[in-house]
Design a protein around this motif. Structure first.
Motif, PDB file in Angstrom:
ATOM      1  N   PHE A  51     -29.579   0.362  68.654  1.00  0.00           N
ATOM      2  CA  PHE A  51     -29.962   0.653  67.269  1.00  0.00           C
ATOM      3  C   PHE A  51     -30.442   2.103  67.163  1.00  0.00           C
ATOM      4  O   PHE A  51     -30.028   2.862  66.279  1.00  0.00           O
ATOM      5  N   MET A  55     -28.623   5.883  65.396  1.00  0.00           N
ATOM      6  CA  MET A  55     -29.219   6.744  64.367  1.00  0.00           C
ATOM      7  C   MET A  55     -28.921   8.218  64.625  1.00  0.00           C
ATOM      8  O   MET A  55     -29.118   9.057  63.749  1.00  0.00           O
ATOM      9  N   PHE A  98     -30.816  -1.936  56.204  1.00  0.00           N
ATOM     10  CA  PHE A  98     -30.624  -0.493  56.096  1.00  0.00           C
ATOM     11  C   PHE A  98     -29.443  -0.094  55.210  1.00  0.00           C
ATOM     12  O   PHE A  98     -29.144   1.085  55.085  1.00  0.00           O
TER      13      PHE A  98
ATOM     14  N   GLY B  79     -36.859   4.156  61.334  1.00  0.00           N
ATOM     15  CA  GLY B  79     -36.308   4.030  62.682  1.00  0.00           C
ATOM     16  C   GLY B  79     -37.144   3.101  63.549  1.00  0.00           C
ATOM     17  O   GLY B  79     -36.611   2.226  64.240  1.00  0.00           O
ATOM     18  N   ALA B  81     -39.169   0.781  62.499  1.00  0.00           N
ATOM     19  CA  ALA B  81     -39.029  -0.581  61.966  1.00  0.00           C
ATOM     20  C   ALA B  81     -37.713  -1.202  62.437  1.00  0.00           C
ATOM     21  O   ALA B  81     -37.665  -2.390  62.786  1.00  0.00           O
ATOM     22  N   GLY B  82     -36.644  -0.396  62.471  1.00  0.00           N
ATOM     23  CA  GLY B  82     -35.350  -0.903  62.919  1.00  0.00           C
ATOM     24  C   GLY B  82     -35.367  -1.315  64.383  1.00  0.00           C
ATOM     25  O   GLY B  82     -34.815  -2.352  64.752  1.00  0.00           O
ATOM     26  N   VAL B  83     -36.005  -0.492  65.219  1.00  0.00           N
ATOM     27  CA  VAL B  83     -36.125  -0.832  66.642  1.00  0.00           C
ATOM     28  C   VAL B  83     -36.922  -2.127  66.796  1.00  0.00           C
ATOM     29  O   VAL B  83     -36.536  -3.029  67.556  1.00  0.00           O
ATOM     30  N   LEU B  85     -37.358  -4.565  64.535  1.00  0.00           N
ATOM     31  CA  LEU B  85     -36.589  -5.705  64.018  1.00  0.00           C
ATOM     32  C   LEU B  85     -35.502  -6.120  65.007  1.00  0.00           C
ATOM     33  O   LEU B  85     -35.307  -7.319  65.271  1.00  0.00           O
ATOM     34  N   THR B  86     -34.790  -5.128  65.555  1.00  0.00           N
ATOM     35  CA  THR B  86     -33.710  -5.426  66.501  1.00  0.00           C
ATOM     36  C   THR B  86     -34.274  -6.078  67.759  1.00  0.00           C
ATOM     37  O   THR B  86     -33.716  -7.059  68.264  1.00  0.00           O
ATOM     38  N   LEU B  87     -35.383  -5.535  68.241  1.00  0.00           N
ATOM     39  CA  LEU B  87     -35.999  -6.095  69.447  1.00  0.00           C
ATOM     40  C   LEU B  87     -36.487  -7.522  69.192  1.00  0.00           C
ATOM     41  O   LEU B  87     -36.319  -8.411  70.030  1.00  0.00           O
TER      42      LEU B  87
END
Lengths: 234, 108
Positions: A51, A55, A98, B79, B81-83, B85-87
């Motif tokens: 992820f 980016m 996103f 970024g 938050a995305g890490v 959520l993915t984790l």
């Protein structure tokens, strides 16, 4: 290469959705063989790492950029079936939270990056690894080759889908040439990142790298042989 | 090769790198369209894209954080938050489906 809603018509999106669902269903079963108490947290971190990596768009010239897809990287680190799940989770998070990649295109994106990217990358990795010596140093190079090939093949697959169900009537030869050209350059970036990351983990903890197990087993066998030989000599 | 080793350190390093890449380095990423978007624009199918899907209303849409004006902070928070959520989703899934081997004591 996140496909937005609208590029592909409904029948094609449904078809890729079925392919993606079937692929994920198989991956959910097969990844059990790759995941244990030690590798399960690693796989979650690999997904998070992909992820993050996605980016980082790097410029590839003429006002264009590319970013890591991560299929080959994840496959070499945690095994191909787990990699399919890693990439699918990343794409799901991106599409849901996103607005990156369409929701109706989620099946298309999982098919392109989570199935084609992963399995083409892993197949090339295995092929390159098979013709090189069973040494740890070979693993990052083979992973980079897999990464390099996986990106243009995924791009060509998109072009094929677009030829079947694209919502625009275009000269597909022109689209294919442009897609292959740009994604070959992006594939070089993919190869560099994949090679560096696999190399870093192979250097510090090769035992955690799925694609390094064969080289480690060969090394352990060599060590055993050495010990036996020295015992005989002694 | 069976000597026990701590996995926590390598896991922590991976997490920190992912957070730094997504939270800090992403600010310096190229803002040019990616290969697909560029080709779509050049060959003439970019306008078929429908960018108004339901997730455009997400507070993290387009890798920004709603209500945070500072561009660096807004992207960095998105970024991170995305890490996370993915984790959480990936890690949870993998812990759920992993083989549990009671004889395996090499785990962390």
């Amino acid at each position: 290469m996140h496909v937005p809603d609208g590029f592909l018509d409904a029948p094609t999106s449904i078809a890729t959705g079925v392919v993606a669902a079937a692929g994920v269903a198989v991956a959910l079963r097969k990844s059990r063989d790759e995941l244990d108490d030690r590798t399960a947290p690693l796989a979650g971190l690999v997904a998070a790492f992909v992820f993050a990596g996605q980016m980082i768009n790097f410029p590839v010239g003429a006002g264009t950029s590319g970013h890591l897809l991560g299929g080959a990287l994840a496959a070499v680190l945690v095994g191909p079936w787990t990699a399919t799940l890693c990439i699918s989770v990343v794409l799901l998070v991106q599409a849901l939270f996103f607005a990156d990649g369409g929701l109706t295109a989620l099946g298309t994106n999982i098919t392109l990056m989570g199935l084609v990217g992963v399995f083409v990358g892993y197949a090339v990795f295995l092929a390159v690894r098979a013709v090189l010596p069973r040494r740890l140093g070979v693993v990052p190079a083979a992973a980079a080759m897999g990464a390099l090939v996986s990106v243009p093949v995924a791009a060509a697959t998109f072009t094929g889908l677009f030829a079947v169900g694209g919502n625009a009537d275009l000269d597909m030869g022109e689209v294919l040439t442009a897609m292959l050209g740009w994604h070959t350059v992006i594939g070089i970036g993919e190869a560099v990142i994949t090679g560096l990351v696999v190399s870093a983990i192979c250097t510090s903890r090769p035992d955690l790298v799925h694609g390094a197990r064969r080289a480690l087993a060969a090394r352990a066998a060599d060590e055993r042989t050495d010990v036996t030989t020295s015992e005989v000599v002694a | 090769m069976s000597r026990p080793r701590s996995n926590r350190r390598v896991f922590a390093v991976l997490l920190v790198v992912a957070l730094l890449v997504a939270g800090v380095a992403s600010y310096y990423a190229s803002s040019h369209p990616d290969g697909l978007e560029y080709v779509a624009g050049k060959t003439g199918f970019l306008e078929t894209a429908d960018e108004d899907g339901p997730s455009i209303d997400s507070p993290l849409a387009d890798y920004g954080t709603e209500g945070v004006d500072d561009e660096r902070l807004s992207g960095g928070l998105a970024g991170v938050a995305g890490v996370a959520l993915t984790l959480a989703i990936g890690g949870g899934l993998f812990l759920l489906i992993r083989r549990r081997d009671p004889a395996d004591k090499t785990g962390d």
